[in-house]
Design an enzyme around this catalytic site. Structure first.
Site, PDB file in Angstrom:
ATOM      1  NE  ARG A  31      35.330  47.556  42.705  1.00 24.20           N
ATOM      2  CZ  ARG A  31      35.488  46.403  43.336  1.00 24.20           C
ATOM      3  NH1 ARG A  31      36.655  45.779  43.260  1.00 24.20           N
ATOM      4  NH2 ARG A  31      34.498  45.869  44.040  1.00 24.20           N
ATOM      5  CD  GLU A  73      35.799  44.960  35.894  1.00 25.65           C
ATOM      6  OE1 GLU A  73      34.983  44.348  36.628  1.00 25.65           O
ATOM      7  OE2 GLU A  73      36.945  45.230  36.258  1.00 25.65           O
ATOM      8  CG  HIS A 122      36.705  42.042  38.663  1.00 21.60           C
ATOM      9  ND1 HIS A 122      36.008  43.214  38.681  1.00 21.60           N
ATOM     10  CD2 HIS A 122      37.004  41.776  39.965  1.00 21.60           C
ATOM     11  CE1 HIS A 122      35.875  43.653  39.925  1.00 21.60           C
ATOM     12  NE2 HIS A 122      36.483  42.785  40.723  1.00 21.60           N
ATOM     13  N   GLY A 158      43.976  48.194  54.337  1.00 25.29           N
ATOM     14  CA  GLY A 158      42.772  47.577  54.879  1.00 25.29           C
ATOM     15  C   GLY A 158      43.010  46.103  55.128  1.00 25.29           C
TER      16      GLY A 158
END
Length: 325
Positions: free
Chosen positions: A236, A265, A285, A153
């Site tokens: 992810r 998380e 993250h 992507g």
């Protein structure tokens, strides 16, 4: 309108130029993290517009049912943390831009930073120095090796360019349409996912988490990796089968991992295996957490709020709510 912004941990948003778009509205910004339903319901009881920072807080049916004043949730990107049917049932619009125009350069940069940190054992070398030691091991050079990108992507494309700049051979694995696009862009593609994982010296995951990609990386794929290879995940955690990465690292294939994402998380459990393995570099993250990225993201998020205020909501995920009486 009464607008609430959750989870702005470092009170960053009020210092951004885009925050001025909310001038004239009653804005409350919370800097802590709260997930318990009753406490959140009390905090949000007068909220008409809820602004979310990515997936930091889950917004589910039991909470939405307790928020009669809520009319809009505005955020950016994917929304697995939001109960969309419950939004619709309660007459709440979910607006979420899918940022089709550009990649997250912040996430691409962190991906490369983690790959370098793992290859050269940067955190471990720093810890050794701080503890009064000196060099604690020998790292690896990335130049001339194969950098694998699973998922082609916008971010994957950008990371591929970084790898080329560092003299690496880029190999792509993705769904068929994305592989064809990668080939058209001049990249080499693998014959199968199994061959891809076996061939690469670094594998970096760059996929959205949807039903088709959940657990797409199996224990068998990780077991096929070289003992000198590195697995990087800034996308992810559930892209990988539960427990498979820890087991694979314990077995020595791949030899190292660099991760920015976790199953739960925020991760508060200091005993978590990935935080205690010498062959893992872990960050909390932060792929999208830069001032520049926040300005870009929240400019769009606040535009969604203003569009709603003007009676013409945009980027609506649940358009059926617009026709509810």
């Amino acid at each position: 309108m009464k607008i609430t912004i959750l989870d702005d941990y470092f009170d960053t948003l009020r210092g951004l130029p885009c925050f001025g778009k909310l001038q004239g509205h009653d804005v409350t910004v919370w800097n802590d993290h709260l997930q318990e339903t009753e406490a959140l319901a009390e905090r949000l009881k007068e909220t008409e517009v809820l602004v979310l920072i990515r997936e930091r807080t889950k917004i589910q049916g039991p909470l939405l049912d307790k928020l009669p004043n809520l009319r809009l949730i505005s955020q950016r990107s994917v929304y697995p943390h939001v109960d969309v049917p419950a939004c619709t049932r309660n007459g709440v619009i979910l607006s979420s831009s899918q940022h089709a125009g550009s990649p997250s350069y912040a996430a691409a940069e962190l991906t490369w930073g983690l790959a370098l940190a793992a290859a050269r054992d940067i955190p471990q070398q720093m810890a050794s120095l701080q503890a009064g030691g000196w060099q604690c091991g020998v790292g690896s050079t990335l130049r001339g090796k194969i950098f694998g990108i699973h998922g082609y992507g916008r971010i994957g494309e950008e990371v591929a360019r970084y790898a080329t700049a560092f003299g690496m051979d880029v190999l792509i694995w993705a769904r068929e349409a994305s592989r064809k696009r990668a080939q058209a862009d001049g990249w080499r593609t693998a014959e199968s996912q199994e061959e891809f994982y076996a061939e690469c010296d670094v594998v970096s995951l760059h996929m959205r988490l949807v039903d088709a990609t959940r657990h797409i990386v199996k224990a068998t794929h990780l077991a096929a990796m070289k003992p000198t290879a590195i697995l990087v995940n800034t996308s992810r955690a559930p892209l990988i089968e539960p427990g498979a990465l820890v087991t694979a690292l314990q077995a020595g294939r791949p030899g190292k991992a660099a991760v920015d994402v976790f199953e739960e998380e925020p991760l508060r459990d200091t005993s978590h295996p990935l935080l205690n393995m010498p062959n893992v570099v872990a960050t909390p993250h932060i792929g999208y957490v830069t001032r520049d990225e926040f300005e870009l993201q929240f400019s769009e998020i606040f535009d969604q709020v203003l569009a709603f205020a003007e009676g013409a909501p945009i980027n609506v995920i649940n358009p059926e709510v617009l026709t509810k009486s």
